[in-house]
Design a protein around this motif. Structure first.
Motif, PDB file in Angstrom:
ATOM      1  N   ALA A   1       0.942  -1.166  -0.099  1.00  0.00           N
ATOM      2  CA  ALA A   1       0.011  -0.040   0.124  1.00  0.00           C
ATOM      3  C   ALA A   1       1.063   1.307  -0.079  1.00  0.00           C
ATOM      4  CB  ALA A   1      -1.049  -0.089   1.290  1.00  0.00           C
ATOM      5  N   ASN A   2       0.322   2.129  -0.640  1.00  0.00           N
ATOM      6  CA  ASN A   2       1.224   3.673  -0.804  1.00  0.00           C
ATOM      7  C   ASN A   2       0.508   4.445   0.229  1.00  0.00           C
ATOM      8  OD1 ASN A   2       1.045   2.752  -3.927  1.00  0.00           O
ATOM      9  ND2 ASN A   2       3.067   3.648  -3.455  1.00  0.00           N
ATOM     10  N   TYR A   3      -1.051   4.325   0.397  1.00  0.00           N
ATOM     11  CA  TYR A   3      -1.791   5.197   1.368  1.00  0.00           C
ATOM     12  C   TYR A   3      -2.698   4.455   2.044  1.00  0.00           C
ATOM     13  CZ  TYR A   3       0.307   9.383  -1.397  1.00  0.00           C
ATOM     14  OH  TYR A   3       1.011   9.835  -1.892  1.00  0.00           O
ATOM     15  N   LEU A   4      -2.862   4.748   3.390  1.00  0.00           N
ATOM     16  CA  LEU A   4      -3.772   4.022   4.199  1.00  0.00           C
ATOM     17  C   LEU A   4      -4.789   4.971   4.712  1.00  0.00           C
ATOM     18  CD1 LEU A   4      -1.138   2.216   6.710  1.00  0.00           C
ATOM     19  CD2 LEU A   4      -2.013   1.558   4.454  1.00  0.00           C
ATOM     20  N   VAL A   5      -5.911   4.541   4.381  1.00  0.00           N
ATOM     21  CA  VAL A   5      -7.029   5.424   5.173  1.00  0.00           C
ATOM     22  C   VAL A   5      -7.586   4.752   6.266  1.00  0.00           C
ATOM     23  CG1 VAL A   5      -9.464   6.237   4.391  1.00  0.00           C
ATOM     24  CG2 VAL A   5      -7.913   6.049   2.780  1.00  0.00           C
ATOM     25  N   ILE A   6      -7.451   5.703   7.225  1.00  0.00           N
ATOM     26  CA  ILE A   6      -7.562   5.336   8.692  1.00  0.00           C
ATOM     27  C   ILE A   6      -8.557   6.358   9.472  1.00  0.00           C
ATOM     28  CG2 ILE A   6      -6.813   4.411  10.800  1.00  0.00           C
ATOM     29  CD1 ILE A   6      -4.014   3.808   9.429  1.00  0.00           C
ATOM     30  N   GLY A   7      -9.895   5.904   9.753  1.00  0.00           N
ATOM     31  CA  GLY A   7     -10.447   6.911  10.373  1.00  0.00           C
ATOM     32  C   GLY A   7     -11.067   6.571  11.626  1.00  0.00           C
TER      33      GLY A   7
END
Length: 240
Positions: free
Chosen positions: A209-215
């Motif tokens: 992964a290049n970017y992680l979306v973590i909310g």
């Protein structure tokens, strides 16, 4: 890439006031996601607010419509100066190709850099059983995600959104220049929520992964700043 630049935090709130409060609560966050709820509520106002604070923007509207409509939406969104923009790969090849042209046109109209156009392969809330029995798609889930990503790459898109569980296969097949944005990332100490296909932050990065979306592990934590720091440290330790 530094750990703090690989984490995208969603502004999953209903009002501009709540969004600004969250941005101010976490000033160390450099990359924010604006999705359907907030954009429908505020329009481009929230984008201007983020840009005034020198933040990067992931405009995650997941466009899905007939080709000309999607192209028009991409053209308009690109003119706003966002960094990442999403459309569903299931729009089909013609739509994806028109969209790649439209973002160049939209960005040129206002003199901004075009966003990276990212395809949604399959929502991470969808399980293999739902793919087979509800959506009636005969492919295994990893194969379906891969086919969507390959079509997106062949159509000129810059990357794909995928579950971290599919990231390794997509990275191997689509190459190092293809961006992989992974939601469904949950630290071991966080609740999975409605995500069905999850990895930890370090597992997702190792998978490609290049970017992680973590909310919610950050924004719903008792101490959001501490949660952010813990996740950054986990990723940073991989690079040491």
């Amino acid at each position: 890439m530094q750990a703090e630049n690989q984490i995208i935090v969603p502004l999953d709130v209903p009002t501009i006031e709540a969004a600004i409060a969250l941005v101010e609560r976490l000033p160390q966050v450099t990359f924010w996601k604006v999705g359907l709820e907030l954009f429908t509520s505020t329009g481009s106002v929230i984008l201007r607010e983020l840009k005034s604070r020198q933040k990067r923007i992931f405009l995650d509207l997941k466009f899905h419509d007939i080709p000309n409509t999607v192209a028009g939406a991409c053209r308009a969104a690109a003119s706003l100066g966002v960094d990442l923009l999403t459309i569903h790969a299931s729009n089909g090849r013609t739509c994806l190709e028109l969209a790649t042209t439209a973002i160049q046109e939209g960005a040129a109209s206002t003199g901004v850099q075009p966003p990276k156009l990212i395809a949604i392969t399959l929502l991470t809330s969808i399980s293999p059983r739902q793919l087979a029995f509800d959506l009636k798609i005969p492919l295994e889930l990893p194969e379906y995600a891969l086919e969507m990503a390959l079509m997106a790459k062949e159509s000129g898109l810059n990357g794909a959104v995928c579950s971290p569980q599919e990231a390794a296969q997509l990275r191997e097949t689509c190459g190092n220049d293809f961006l992989l944005v992974c939601p469904g990332v949950r630290p071991t100490w966080a609740d999975k929520g409605d995500q069905q296909r999850t990895f930890t932050p370090s597992q997702a990065i190792q998978a490609g992964a290049n970017y992680l979306v973590i909310g919610r592990p950050i924004t719903a934590a008792a101490d959001p700043e501490l949660a952010w720091s813990k996740i950054c440290a986990e990723i940073q330790n991989l690079e040491l």
